[in-house]
Design a protein around this motif. Structure first.
Motif, PDB file in Angstrom:
ATOM      1  N   SER A 118      20.518  38.561 -29.743  1.00  0.00           N
ATOM      2  CA  SER A 118      20.720  38.010 -28.398  1.00  0.00           C
ATOM      3  C   SER A 118      20.565  36.486 -28.430  1.00  0.00           C
ATOM      4  CB  SER A 118      19.745  38.638 -27.402  1.00  0.00           C
ATOM      5  OG  SER A 118      18.470  38.086 -27.549  1.00  0.00           O
ATOM      6  N   GLY A 128      31.909  30.793 -31.756  1.00  0.00           N
ATOM      7  CA  GLY A 128      31.592  32.215 -31.717  1.00  0.00           C
ATOM      8  C   GLY A 128      32.819  33.068 -32.003  1.00  0.00           C
ATOM      9  N   ILE A 188      25.897  30.910 -28.872  1.00  0.00           N
ATOM     10  CA  ILE A 188      27.358  30.894 -28.777  1.00  0.00           C
ATOM     11  C   ILE A 188      27.798  30.569 -27.351  1.00  0.00           C
ATOM     12  CG2 ILE A 188      29.375  32.431 -28.802  1.00  0.00           C
ATOM     13  CD1 ILE A 188      28.128  33.698 -31.372  1.00  0.00           C
ATOM     14  N   ASN A 189      27.046  31.045 -26.382  1.00  0.00           N
ATOM     15  CA  ASN A 189      27.409  30.798 -24.985  1.00  0.00           C
ATOM     16  C   ASN A 189      26.946  29.452 -24.448  1.00  0.00           C
ATOM     17  OD1 ASN A 189      28.813  33.193 -24.555  1.00  0.00           O
ATOM     18  ND2 ASN A 189      26.907  34.335 -24.227  1.00  0.00           N
ATOM     19  N   LYS A 208      33.292  35.688 -35.188  1.00  0.00           N
ATOM     20  CA  LYS A 208      33.136  37.053 -34.679  1.00  0.00           C
ATOM     21  C   LYS A 208      33.548  38.123 -35.686  1.00  0.00           C
ATOM     22  CE  LYS A 208      34.064  39.730 -30.539  1.00  0.00           C
ATOM     23  NZ  LYS A 208      34.837  39.812 -29.286  1.00  0.00           N
ATOM     24  N   LYS A 227      23.825  35.129 -29.668  1.00  0.00           N
ATOM     25  CA  LYS A 227      24.789  35.162 -28.561  1.00  0.00           C
ATOM     26  C   LYS A 227      24.535  34.024 -27.569  1.00  0.00           C
ATOM     27  CE  LYS A 227      26.077  40.005 -28.473  1.00  0.00           C
ATOM     28  NZ  LYS A 227      25.453  41.282 -28.142  1.00  0.00           N
ATOM     29  N   GLU A 228      23.256  33.785 -27.294  1.00  0.00           N
ATOM     30  CA  GLU A 228      22.885  32.719 -26.365  1.00  0.00           C
ATOM     31  C   GLU A 228      23.382  31.370 -26.900  1.00  0.00           C
ATOM     32  OE1 GLU A 228      18.720  30.945 -24.787  1.00  0.00           O
ATOM     33  OE2 GLU A 228      18.684  33.068 -25.310  1.00  0.00           O
TER      34      GLU A 228
END
Lengths: 329, 329
Positions: free
Chosen positions: A244, A260, A250-251, A264, A247-248
Motif C-alpha cells: 500500500s 507506476g 505511485i499516486n 506495473k 501504491k501511495e
C-alpha cells in the motif's frame, strides 16, 4: 473423484465459492459437490450457464457465520454446509472437503467428523509460503498453541510427506524456526525439538530464523501453532502495508503515476507467484480424511486453486503417505 | 552528559561508528567517549577533521567479534571495548552505553556490569517499530526465550514507561501479541498474561494479532522474547525481500527503469520514516543503567540516532521512570 465444497463459507460466499468451482470444472474437469442452500447456489449456476459441468448441489439448510464460536457452532448446527460437507467425506460420498469459512469451525468440523489418524497425536494446519526459490510449507500454522517437542517432530514428518508427495520435492529439507542458528539457541521447546529432529530420519537442516522464512531457506518450516500463526498473519499484514505504501508513492503526482504504469507489468509478473491465492488453501494434516481450509477473503481463483490442491492430495494419497512416514519414523 | 560508545562493535566498526559519533556531535552537540583501539579511532577522527568536537577516546585493547560466544567473550575479554564502555557507566564516568556489536555479548556485558534494577526480575530488549501511525515499541525482542505471565506484565510496565517518557505518548496503549482477539485465545502464557494485564493499572487494549503489528494498533506490544525475536527478524527479512522484488521489477526493461526514476522520490519520502536506522538502537530495559544495542549492520546514521535516543533516555531519566512504574504497579 469428488470434492465436497462448503459453498456457504467465506466472506464472499456463496458467489465466489461457486464461481471457483465453475472455473475448476471448466479448467481441469473437477467434480465438485456444492454443499449449502440450494436455491442460492442454483441461481449462481444458472447465471453462469454452468449446466453440463460436473457440479452437483447437496442441500444443507444452515450456515455457520465467520464470527461464531467454532466448537459450539459445529456441535449445534448439524445441518450446516460445513458440517454436511465434512460428513460427505466421512461417508465416502466425497474424497476431500474444502471450506473458506470460519477457520476454527472448519478445523473443529473436520477433527470431529473425520477424526485423527490413529498414529497422530496432534493434527496441524499447514500453510504454503511462496518464496522466490519455490514453495515452502510452514506448520503448525495455528491448530496447537501449546506444543511439546514430540509434536514438532510429528509436524516435521507430516510436512515432509506433504512436501514430497504434493509439492514434488525430493528429500525435503526441514528447518526448525528458532532464534539463533546454533542448536543451543531457542526456547525450551525448540532446543529439545532440535535434538529429536537431529536424531530422526528426516533431512533436518537445523534451526532457521525469522529472516529466513521468506527466503525459501528450506522446504518445511516447523514451529508451534502460536508462532506459526503469528508468522502467517504478520507476513500478510506487512506485505499488504508495504504494497500500500508503494501504491501511495505511485499516486503521489502525475509523474509518479506514469512511473507506476511503466513498472506495473514487470511488478505483476514478479508478485503473482507470491500471491497466496495461487495456492488456495491450507491442508489440515493428521486427519483421517483430506480437508483444506482457506482464507475467509478467498475469491474464485483461490477456491479453484484449493480444489486443484485437494485433487492432487487425493491422487497422491497424502493420507497414506503420512501414515507411512510416521510408521517408518 | 557523556555517552560511552563501543567504537569497535559492528560490521562496519570502527569507521561507521566513529562517523556516527562525529555526526551526533556536529548536529546536536553530543559528548561521546569513543571506547576502543586508540590509533584506529584517532586516524578516523583526524581524517574527518573532528578536532574541536566533544569527542574523547578511552582506550581498550581487545575486541569482541560478532560471532564469539557472548557470555564467554564478556568474561574473558575484560579490556574489550564493549566491557570497558559498560564499565564507564558503572563507574559514573558516562551516562549511557551504546554498542552495535555482538548482540548477545552486548546484553551480557550490560547485565553483568550494570546489573538489574532490584525491582525487575527479567530485563528485556525493546525494539522500536516504525508504522504509518507513529512508533510502536515491542518487547521482549529476544532477551528471554521462555517467559512466565508475570514477566510479560513487567515488560508491559517497562514498555509503557519508555513509550511515555521517551516516545512522548500519553497513557500508552498496551497490546498483547496473541493469535485471536478474544481473551481466551492464545497459548497458556498469553491467556494468563491477559488476565494480569487486564487487572493492572496499565492502559491495556487487549490482544492484538500478527497482522496488527505493523499497523500501529497500539504503542506497546508485549510478547515473550522468542516470539518477539521471530517478529523482528521476519519483518526485516520480508521487507527486504519485497523491496528487492520491486527493484527487480524496476530493472526489468528500459520503460520500467524510467518508471522507477519517476516513483523514486515519493517512495523514498514514504519509506524513510520506516527505516530502522532512523531510530538507531534497541534499549535494554530493566537494568541499573542506560544501555542501547544496535544492529550489527548499523552505519553512521543509525549510530547517530542511537546516540540521540540514549541522550533522551538520560535527560528523561528512564531508569527512574521504570523504577517508579513498577513501584506504583
Amino acid at each position: 473423484m469428488k470434492i465436497a465444497l462448503d459453498a456457504m463459507g467465506g466472506d464472499f460466499a456463496p458467489k465466489e465459492i461457486v464461481l471457483g468451482a465453475i472455473q475448476a470444472s471448466r479448467e481441469f474437469g473437477a467434480e465438485v459437490i456444492l454443499v449449502g442452500i440450494e436455491a442460492e447456489i442454483q441461481a449462481i449456476l444458472d447465471q453462469q450457464q454452468a449446466a453440463g459441468l460436473k457440479l452437483e448441489i447437496y442441500p444443507a439448510t444452515e450456515v455457520i457465520a465467520m464470527d461464531e464460536h467454532p466448537a459450539n457452532a459445529v456441535k449445534r448446527k448439524k445441518d450446516s454446509s460445513l458440517v454436511v460437507a465434512n460428513r460427505l467425506v466421512k461417508e465416502g460420498k466425497a474424497d476431500a472437503v474444502i471450506s473458506m469459512g470460519n477457520t476454527g469451525a472448519a478445523m473443529a468440523a473436520s477433527l470431529f467428523t473425520l477424526g485423527r489418524l490413529s498414529t497422530i497425536k496432534r493434527p496441524a494446519i499447514a500453510s504454503l509460503m511462496p518464496t522466490k526459490k519455490g514453495i515452502s510449507i510452514i506448520l503448525d500454522a495455528g491448530a496447537n498453541a501449546d506444543c511439546e517437542p514430540e509434536n514438532l517432530l510429528e509436524f516435521a514428518y507430516m510436512g515432509s510427506a506433504y512436501a514430497e508427495h504434493i509439492l514434488g520435492k525430493s528429500n525435503p529439507q526441514i528447518g526448525l524456526l528458532s532464534i539463533g542458528e546454533e542448536e543451543t539457541k531457542g526456547n525450551k521447546l525448540t532446543v529439545e525439538a532440535h535434538q529429536l529432529l537431529k536424531n530422526s530420519r528426516l533431512n533436518f537442516v537445523g534451526n532457521i530464523e525469522g529472516r529466513d522464512v521468506h527466503r525459501g531457506a528450506c522446504d518445511v518450516i516447523v514451529c508451534d501453532g502460536f508462532v506459526g500463526n503469528v508468522v502467517l498473519k504478520l507476513s500478510e499484514g506487512l506485505a499488504s502495508s508495504l504494497m500500500s505504501w508503494v501504491k501511495e508513492a505511485i499516486n503521489d503526482n502525475a509523474f509518479s503515476m506514469l512511473g507506476g504504469l511503466l513498472i506495473k507489468k514487470p511488478l505483476k509478473k514478479i508478485l503473482t507467484p507470491m500471491d497466496p491465492a495461487e495456492y488456495g488453501g491450507m491442508p489440515l494434516l493428521g486427519l483421517n480424511g483430506i480437508s483444506m481450509i482457506g482464507h475467509g477473503s478467498s475469491k474464485a481463483k483461490a477456491v479453484k486453486n484449493a480444489i486443484k490442491a485437494a485433487t492432487k492430495a487425493v491422487e497422491q494419497d497424502i493420507i497414506g503417505a503420512i501414515r507411512q512416514a510416521i510408521t517408518n519414523s
